[in-house]
Write a protein that holds these residues in place. Sequence first.
Motif, short mmCIF file in Angstrom:
data_model
loop_
_atom_site.label_atom_id
_atom_site.label_comp_id
_atom_site.label_asym_id
_atom_site.label_seq_id
_atom_site.Cartn_x
_atom_site.Cartn_y
_atom_site.Cartn_z
N PRO A 227 31.16 -6.01 -11.94
CA PRO A 227 30.62 -7.28 -12.43
C PRO A 227 30.79 -8.47 -11.48
CG PRO A 227 32.77 -6.90 -13.40
CD PRO A 227 32.45 -5.68 -12.59
N TYR A 228 31.23 -8.23 -10.24
CA TYR A 228 31.31 -9.33 -9.28
C TYR A 228 29.91 -9.90 -9.05
CZ TYR A 228 32.95 -11.92 -5.18
OH TYR A 228 33.30 -12.91 -4.30
N PRO A 229 29.74 -11.21 -9.09
CA PRO A 229 28.40 -11.81 -9.00
C PRO A 229 27.74 -11.57 -7.64
CG PRO A 229 30.00 -13.39 -9.86
CD PRO A 229 30.79 -12.23 -9.32
N SER B 45 39.01 -25.00 -5.80
CA SER B 45 38.15 -23.89 -6.17
C SER B 45 37.56 -23.30 -4.90
CB SER B 45 37.01 -24.35 -7.10
OG SER B 45 36.10 -25.18 -6.39
N TRP B 46 37.11 -22.05 -4.98
CA TRP B 46 36.51 -21.42 -3.80
C TRP B 46 35.31 -22.22 -3.33
CZ3 TRP B 46 31.78 -19.30 -2.43
CH2 TRP B 46 31.76 -18.52 -1.27
N GLU B 47 34.49 -22.66 -4.27
CA GLU B 47 33.29 -23.41 -3.92
C GLU B 47 33.63 -24.69 -3.16
OE1 GLU B 47 29.26 -25.12 -6.15
OE2 GLU B 47 31.00 -24.49 -7.32
N TYR C 201 38.88 -20.80 -10.26
CA TYR C 201 38.68 -20.69 -8.82
C TYR C 201 37.34 -20.07 -8.47
CZ TYR C 201 39.59 -19.50 -3.94
OH TYR C 201 39.51 -19.38 -2.57
N LEU C 202 36.94 -19.06 -9.23
CA LEU C 202 35.74 -18.30 -8.92
C LEU C 202 35.19 -17.70 -10.20
CD1 LEU C 202 34.28 -17.45 -6.22
CD2 LEU C 202 35.57 -15.31 -6.35
N ASP C 203 33.91 -17.54 -10.28
CA ASP C 203 33.27 -16.92 -11.44
C ASP C 203 33.49 -15.41 -11.35
OD1 ASP C 203 31.81 -16.30 -13.66
OD2 ASP C 203 29.85 -16.67 -12.73
N ASP C 204 34.66 -14.97 -11.77
CA ASP C 204 35.10 -13.59 -11.61
C ASP C 204 35.65 -13.11 -12.94
OD1 ASP C 204 36.26 -11.19 -10.92
OD2 ASP C 204 37.69 -12.03 -9.50
N GLY D 63 38.59 -15.87 -13.97
CA GLY D 63 38.41 -17.14 -13.26
C GLY D 63 39.61 -17.59 -12.45
N ASN D 64 40.70 -16.84 -12.50
CA ASN D 64 41.93 -17.24 -11.81
C ASN D 64 42.06 -16.58 -10.45
OD1 ASN D 64 43.42 -18.74 -14.10
ND2 ASN D 64 42.85 -16.80 -15.05
#
Length: 225
Positions: free
Chosen positions: A41-43, A92-94, A200-203, A208-209
């Motif tokens: 499910p990784y985007p 955040s990563w972004e 941090y990331l849409d994971d 999200g952590n």
Amino acid sequence: MRKRLYVFREDGKPAEAIIRRYNEEDFEALIEVQRQSFPPPYPEELWWNVDQLREHIGRFPEGALCAEMDGQIIGSMTGLIVDMADYEHAHSWETVTDSGYIRNHNRFGDTLYVADICVVPAYRKTGIGKWLMQTMYETVVALKLRRLLGAGRMPGYHLAAGQMTPEQYVQSVMSGERRDPVISFLLRCGRTPVGIASHYLDDEESCGNAVLMEWANPFVYGEQP
């Protein structure tokens, strides 16, 4: 930069590997490495694209590394230099990687920040990921930076999220009660947990952590901020 070394396959046989800076001719292979390394499910939209890769080699080629074995690219690692004081309020990563484009690369910063590291599944037991990390440590030393810092995914956390906080999950890995493939790998590479980055990331797997993990440059002395 071009490093030749030997790693060991699962059958115990040594095999030659090369670590070098990636270039424009490698872009298609690097995107394929991302595809194999981060399946659903990784985007999919978080895989590198050509524009991002072009920024990497243009802005900070020292932080654009790839690994080759058997005539093909099997892994990569990308970083940028930042002053973390600019991002501690919004980690955040972004934000810290400029959505992967690293246009915020700051050659006057003190921290080499890891934007990404990945190795295709078929070669993960060779130790090539650890050699990529070691090469980036050498970059930290060569550039006289204070540290390497990056946020690691916590792909096992979703299995425990109902019972513990992200901090408790990391502690359970540190105490040996649990094993997380990413956190455990980073520990073996000499990284030390220094905090949690929420949202941090849409994971989905990490909820999200991410765990912030540091390698402090042992050749930098004096008071640390």
